[in-house]
Design an enzyme around this catalytic site. Structure first.
Site, PDB file in Angstrom:
ATOM      1  N   HIS A 102       0.852  -1.197   0.000  1.00 14.45           N
ATOM      2  CA  HIS A 102       0.000   0.000   0.000  1.00 14.45           C
ATOM      3  C   HIS A 102       0.879   1.235   0.000  1.00 14.45           C
ATOM      4  O   HIS A 102       1.975   1.238   0.557  1.00 14.45           O
ATOM      5  CB  HIS A 102      -0.935   0.014   1.207  1.00 14.45           C
ATOM      6  CG  HIS A 102      -0.241  -0.156   2.521  1.00 14.45           C
ATOM      7  ND1 HIS A 102       0.161  -1.390   2.993  1.00 14.45           N
ATOM      8  CD2 HIS A 102       0.145   0.742   3.459  1.00 14.45           C
ATOM      9  CE1 HIS A 102       0.751  -1.244   4.163  1.00 14.45           C
ATOM     10  NE2 HIS A 102       0.772   0.049   4.467  1.00 14.45           N
ATOM     11  N   HIS A 104       0.876   5.182   1.163  1.00 15.86           N
ATOM     12  CA  HIS A 104       0.214   6.203   1.976  1.00 15.86           C
ATOM     13  C   HIS A 104       0.250   7.532   1.215  1.00 15.86           C
ATOM     14  O   HIS A 104       1.312   7.950   0.754  1.00 15.86           O
ATOM     15  CB  HIS A 104       0.966   6.431   3.288  1.00 15.86           C
ATOM     16  CG  HIS A 104       0.972   5.261   4.223  1.00 15.86           C
ATOM     17  ND1 HIS A 104       0.102   5.154   5.282  1.00 15.86           N
ATOM     18  CD2 HIS A 104       1.751   4.150   4.271  1.00 15.86           C
ATOM     19  CE1 HIS A 104       0.347   4.036   5.952  1.00 15.86           C
ATOM     20  NE2 HIS A 104       1.355   3.409   5.359  1.00 15.86           N
TER      21      HIS A 104
END
Ligand code: AMP
Ligand code: ZN
Length: 140
Positions: A102, A104
């Site tokens: 992922h 951010h």
């Protein structure tokens, strides 16, 4: 398609767990971080399970970063952020707690907005710099 049945982000990708969705296509999903460090803190993920940035095929990295850029632009336009940090943690030593890749996207407002990146420089000699650059180049 890689899928880990114990992975919380795989479950979010398959809508088995709810999220505050910001963007979705067949390969990429962006949603608000449930524990935001600033207003609008967003995670951009591949729907397919890869444990971290280093494991993701380059064509998918491109797609994720295109979405991250669009979210970053929207944070400035719509949330009136004055800056954005884009970052991805690789492995627990770097702060990764969810082992599904992922990125951010962290909108920034001012130096009291609750997020701090510490880039305190470490003294490293010129010879070490050359050796370190040589070692990294060997791995490319
Ligand atoms: P990292 O420490 O880089 O692995 O970041 C993982 C992030 O995922 C943290 O900022 C968490 O707050 C966030 N997170 C964990 N579970 C959820 C969830 N169910 N929905 C949204 N964000 C989550
Ligand atoms: Zn996963």
């Amino acid at each position: 398609m890689n899928y880990d049945e114990d992975c919380i982000f795989c479950k979010i990708g398959r809508k088995e767990i709810a999220s505050a969705k910001v963007y979705e296509d067949s390969e990429v999903l962006a949603f608000l971080d449930v524990n935001p460090v600033t207003k609008g803190h967003t995670l951009v993920i591949t729907k397919e399970h890869f444990s971290n940035f280093n494991e993701v095929p380059k064509n998918l990295i491109n797609k994720v970063f295109q979405v991250a850029q669009t979210v970053s632009q929207a944070a400035i336009m719509e949330l009136h952020a004055t800056g954005v940090n884009i970052l991805t943690n690789v492995n627990p030593s770097a702060g990764q707690s969810v082992m599904h890749f992922h990125v951010h996207v962290i909108p920034r407002y001012d130096n009291t907005d609750g997020f701090k990146l510490d880039f305190t420089p470490k003294a490293i000699g010129t010879r070490d710099m050359t050796n370190i650059a040589t070692m990294i180049k060997k791995g490319l």
